[in-house]
Motif scaffolding. Sequence first.
Motif, PDB file in Angstrom:
ATOM      1  N   GLY A  47       0.827  -1.206   0.000  1.00 15.74           N
ATOM      2  CA  GLY A  47       0.000   0.000   0.000  1.00 15.74           C
ATOM      3  C   GLY A  47       0.855   1.247   0.000  1.00 15.74           C
ATOM      4  O   GLY A  47       2.045   1.227  -0.320  1.00 15.74           O
ATOM      5  N   ARG A  48       0.238   2.356   0.389  1.00 15.73           N
ATOM      6  CA  ARG A  48       0.920   3.643   0.315  1.00 15.73           C
ATOM      7  C   ARG A  48       1.907   3.798   1.464  1.00 15.73           C
ATOM      8  O   ARG A  48       1.581   3.610   2.629  1.00 15.73           O
ATOM      9  CB  ARG A  48      -0.101   4.781   0.347  1.00 15.73           C
ATOM     10  CG  ARG A  48       0.545   6.163   0.198  1.00 15.73           C
ATOM     11  CD  ARG A  48      -0.496   7.243   0.117  1.00 15.73           C
ATOM     12  NE  ARG A  48      -1.331   7.261   1.308  1.00 15.73           N
ATOM     13  CZ  ARG A  48      -2.514   7.854   1.368  1.00 15.73           C
ATOM     14  NH1 ARG A  48      -3.013   8.421   0.286  1.00 15.73           N
ATOM     15  NH2 ARG A  48      -3.209   7.857   2.479  1.00 15.73           N
ATOM     16  N   ASN A  49       3.138   4.156   1.111  1.00 18.40           N
ATOM     17  CA  ASN A  49       4.183   4.475   2.075  1.00 18.40           C
ATOM     18  C   ASN A  49       4.555   5.935   1.884  1.00 18.40           C
ATOM     19  O   ASN A  49       4.900   6.361   0.773  1.00 18.40           O
ATOM     20  CB  ASN A  49       5.417   3.600   1.869  1.00 18.40           C
ATOM     21  CG  ASN A  49       5.164   2.132   2.142  1.00 18.40           C
ATOM     22  OD1 ASN A  49       5.528   1.612   3.179  1.00 18.40           O
ATOM     23  ND2 ASN A  49       4.527   1.439   1.188  1.00 18.40           N
ATOM     24  N   VAL A  50       4.481   6.724   2.955  1.00 12.71           N
ATOM     25  CA  VAL A  50       4.788   8.151   2.887  1.00 12.71           C
ATOM     26  C   VAL A  50       6.177   8.368   3.461  1.00 12.71           C
ATOM     27  O   VAL A  50       6.412   8.153   4.653  1.00 12.71           O
ATOM     28  CB  VAL A  50       3.750   8.986   3.653  1.00 12.71           C
ATOM     29  CG1 VAL A  50       4.080  10.467   3.541  1.00 12.71           C
ATOM     30  CG2 VAL A  50       2.346   8.713   3.114  1.00 12.71           C
ATOM     31  N   LEU A  51       7.110   8.777   2.606  1.00 11.33           N
ATOM     32  CA  LEU A  51       8.483   9.022   3.014  1.00 11.33           C
ATOM     33  C   LEU A  51       8.693  10.526   3.147  1.00 11.33           C
ATOM     34  O   LEU A  51       8.330  11.296   2.240  1.00 11.33           O
ATOM     35  CB  LEU A  51       9.474   8.459   1.996  1.00 11.33           C
ATOM     36  CG  LEU A  51       9.707   6.941   1.959  1.00 11.33           C
ATOM     37  CD1 LEU A  51       8.462   6.199   1.516  1.00 11.33           C
ATOM     38  CD2 LEU A  51      10.854   6.598   1.032  1.00 11.33           C
ATOM     39  N   GLN A  52       9.263  10.948   4.254  1.00 19.34           N
ATOM     40  CA  GLN A  52       9.530  12.360   4.483  1.00 19.34           C
ATOM     41  C   GLN A  52      11.025  12.564   4.708  1.00 19.34           C
ATOM     42  O   GLN A  52      11.641  11.890   5.543  1.00 19.34           O
ATOM     43  CB  GLN A  52       8.745  12.885   5.683  1.00 19.34           C
ATOM     44  CG  GLN A  52       8.885  14.396   5.880  1.00 19.34           C
ATOM     45  CD  GLN A  52       8.036  14.905   7.017  1.00 19.34           C
ATOM     46  OE1 GLN A  52       7.817  14.198   8.003  1.00 19.34           O
ATOM     47  NE2 GLN A  52       7.554  16.129   6.911  1.00 19.34           N
ATOM     48  N   PHE A  53      11.599  13.492   3.952  1.00 18.67           N
ATOM     49  CA  PHE A  53      13.009  13.851   4.081  1.00 18.67           C
ATOM     50  C   PHE A  53      13.076  15.309   4.537  1.00 18.67           C
ATOM     51  O   PHE A  53      12.449  16.184   3.920  1.00 18.67           O
ATOM     52  CB  PHE A  53      13.743  13.682   2.747  1.00 18.67           C
ATOM     53  CG  PHE A  53      13.593  12.305   2.146  1.00 18.67           C
ATOM     54  CD1 PHE A  53      14.457  11.288   2.492  1.00 18.67           C
ATOM     55  CD2 PHE A  53      12.573  12.033   1.252  1.00 18.67           C
ATOM     56  CE1 PHE A  53      14.318  10.024   1.946  1.00 18.67           C
ATOM     57  CE2 PHE A  53      12.429  10.776   0.695  1.00 18.67           C
ATOM     58  CZ  PHE A  53      13.302   9.769   1.041  1.00 18.67           C
ATOM     59  N   VAL A  54      13.847  15.566   5.587  1.00 19.57           N
ATOM     60  CA  VAL A  54      13.899  16.906   6.170  1.00 19.57           C
ATOM     61  C   VAL A  54      15.350  17.278   6.452  1.00 19.57           C
ATOM     62  O   VAL A  54      16.113  16.474   7.019  1.00 19.57           O
ATOM     63  CB  VAL A  54      13.082  16.989   7.474  1.00 19.57           C
ATOM     64  CG1 VAL A  54      13.200  18.380   8.084  1.00 19.57           C
ATOM     65  CG2 VAL A  54      11.621  16.642   7.218  1.00 19.57           C
ATOM     66  N   VAL A  55      15.721  18.484   6.036  1.00 15.86           N
ATOM     67  CA  VAL A  55      16.991  19.085   6.434  1.00 15.86           C
ATOM     68  C   VAL A  55      16.668  20.180   7.437  1.00 15.86           C
ATOM     69  O   VAL A  55      15.916  21.105   7.110  1.00 15.86           O
ATOM     70  CB  VAL A  55      17.737  19.667   5.219  1.00 15.86           C
ATOM     71  CG1 VAL A  55      19.001  20.389   5.667  1.00 15.86           C
ATOM     72  CG2 VAL A  55      18.083  18.564   4.233  1.00 15.86           C
ATOM     73  N   PRO A  56      17.172  20.108   8.667  1.00 15.00           N
ATOM     74  CA  PRO A  56      16.841  21.119   9.677  1.00 15.00           C
ATOM     75  C   PRO A  56      17.184  22.526   9.194  1.00 15.00           C
ATOM     76  O   PRO A  56      18.162  22.738   8.465  1.00 15.00           O
ATOM     77  CB  PRO A  56      17.691  20.716  10.883  1.00 15.00           C
ATOM     78  CG  PRO A  56      17.949  19.252  10.693  1.00 15.00           C
ATOM     79  CD  PRO A  56      18.042  19.050   9.209  1.00 15.00           C
TER      80      PRO A  56
END
Length: 679
Positions: free
Chosen positions: A243-252
Motif C-alpha cells: 500500500g501507500r508508504n509516505v516518506l519524508q526527508f527533512v533538512v533542519p
Amino acid sequence: MTGFVVFDPMLPWPLLAVLGVLVAVGTLLALWRGLSGWAMRGLGGLIVLAALAQPAYQQEERAALSDIVVLLEDRSASQGLAERGETTQRAADELETMLTARSNTEVRRIVIDDAEDDSGTQIMSALNEAMAREPRARLAGVLTVTDGLLHDVEAAPDLPAPMQVFLTGKQTDWDRRLTVSNAPAFAILGEPVTLTLRVEDEGAAPATDTVPLLVSIDGAEPQEFEVPLGRDIELPITLPHAGRNVLQFVVPEAEGELTDRNNSALVQINGVRDRLRVLLVSGEPHPGGRTWRNLLKSDSSVDLVHFTILRPPEKQDGVPVRELSLIAFPTRELFLEKVDDFDLIIFDRYKRRGILPSIYLDNVSRYVEEGGAVLIAAGPDFASADSLYRSPLSPIVPASPTARVLDEGFDPTVTEIGERHPVTSGLGTPDDWGRWLRQIEVEPQSGHVVMSGIDERPLLVLDRVGEGRVALMASDHAWLWSRGFEGGGPQLELLRRLAHWMMGEPELEEETLTAEANGQSMRITRRTLQDSVDDLTITGPDGSEVILPMEQVGPGQFETRYDGPEIGLYRLREGDEEAVIGLGPAAPREFERTIATGDRLEPIAASMRGGVFRLEDGVPRLREVREGRPAAGRGWFGITPRNAFDVQDVRQTSLLPPWLVLLLASLMIVGAWLREGRS
C-alpha cells in the motif's frame, strides 16, 4: 486643429509613377528636338498627374490621450520571505506616486497572487491580460516589482514600450533546499528502491561541507544521516509494507536562511508484491477445482502450484505410481521446507488420506500463526471422519463440522456483518444470484460469518489467527455461478477478493483509515466492522489538531472531507487506526528557488532598453525618453511618452478642383501650341 496634405490617388501609385516617367521622357524629347514649348508641355503633364493623385488639405480636431503605465506588483508566496512584502508595498506606492504626479499619465496597478494549481508566479500571463485591455499605442512603460522568480517567461509579449524590473531581495540572502528526483510511484516489497537526493545552498551561504538529513516513513521516528552538500546522494529505501508508504526527508533549518519551506520533501510510493505465490491442493477432481485454477491462473501477479490427488494410497490396482503422475508429490519439500515461501495455501475438498502426515499439517498451523493464510473449500469430506478439522489444523479452523451434509438448493446471502466486510460488501443484488445445491453444516467457533446459506447457517467464515488469516467456505458449489446456473453470480469477484484478502492486500483490510488528496483538499475514509466510529483527529504539519465527525456513507464506511490550510504531512487518527498523508507538494514551485535574481527578466527588459534595479539601493528617479533611446541608467529609469490622440472631427479641402485642373492644363497646352507656332 492640426492640418496636413493627404492624397487619394485615382490610379495606383505604381501606375502614376509610370505615367510620370512618360511625361518626363516626352518633356526631354521636346527639349532635345528644340521645341520652344517643352516647359509648358512638362507643366501640363505635371498638372494632370497631380490631379490624378487628388491632393487635399486635411484638418483634424484632436483630443490628446493619456499615457498608460502598467505597474505589476508581485505578491506571490516567495515575496513573503524576509522583508520582501514590506519592500514591495513601499516601492509600488512610491512608483505609483511618481507616475501620477506626471501629467497626462494613467497607472494600471495589478497585484499578482499565487496560482491555484501550483504553477508558480505568472507575471507574463498577467501582463498579457493587461495589454489585451489597453491600446498598445498608449502604453508608455511596464514597471515590475518582484523577486524575479517567475515561471512563465516563455509567455512574454512583444512590448511597445520599455520594461523596468525592481528586485526586492538582497544580495546577502541565502537559502538551503532539498530536492528528490527519480522517485517511482510503485516499488516492489522486499526490494530496495533508489532515490536521488540533493541538498544545495544558493546565494551568500556560509561555507560548510555536510548537513544533517532526517528520514522517516509514515510519520515514524526519523533516522538521522550526515550527507554532503551540493552533491547527488543515492539513497536505497526498502518499503516496510504494502500500500501507500509516505516518506519524508527533512533538512533542519539553518540560522539565517530565507525559509525552511524547501528543506523537506514528501514522497508517496505504493508498495506492491512482486509475485503472489499460491499452493492449491485438490483432494479429488471435481468441477470446482477448475474454477479455482482458472481464477488463479488468470491473475498475472500470481504464481500457482497445483496438485490434484487422482488416486488415494488405499486404492490398490497394481498400477505403478510412476505411471500415474508426471512427478512425485513433493510433500516434504512443500509442507516442511518451502511452506513459508507461499502467500496462500488452498485445500480444495481435501481430506486426510495419509498423504500429509500430522507433522506436516502441524507445520501449516504454525505457518498461519506466523503470518500465512489458509483457505478451506469444504465439500462432503469436511463432514466426514477424515475431515481436516480432525487434524492438527483444528485450532486454526474457525468453524467445526456437525457431520451433516445438506443436499438441497439455497440462495447464498450476505450477512449483516458481511455487508460491512470488504470481501463481500457491494457484490451486487443477491436476488439475482443463482442457487447453490450443497452446504456443509458447521458451527462457528471464531471469526466473522460474512455469508450464510440454508436457514442462515454459516456459509463463509473469515478469521484471523495470530498474524495470519483463515477462511472456511462451507460449500463446494461456488462453481455453479461461473457456469451461469439460474443466472449465475459474482463468483469470480468473490473468490478474487477472498484470495487477495487472505494475502493481506491493503485495499481489502476490514479495519482501515485512508485518505485521498486533491490539491489542498483530502477525502478521509474509515472502513470498519463496527456500527459507529469516533471523531477523527487531524494533526497538521505545525502540530495543531482538528477534530471532525465522520458521516456514514454506506455499511461499515464513514467519510469526511478536510481542506488543509497549509501543505505538508498530516497525521490522521480514529480510535486505534492511524494514517498519514502528504497534502500538496512538500516544496511548492514558489520555493524551488528563493534567491531574488533578474536573470529571467533581464533579456525581456533589455529588448526595449529597459533595466533591472535592486530596491535595497532605493527607488531610482523617473525620466522621459524618446522611443528607441536607452530607457535605464545609473539611478534612473525611463518611460516613453506616446503622444497618442483621439480624432474627433476631420475636414478635407481639395487642392486641385476639376475646374482648376482643366483651366491650368488648357492654358499650358494652348500656350505651348502658340509659342511653337510663332517660332
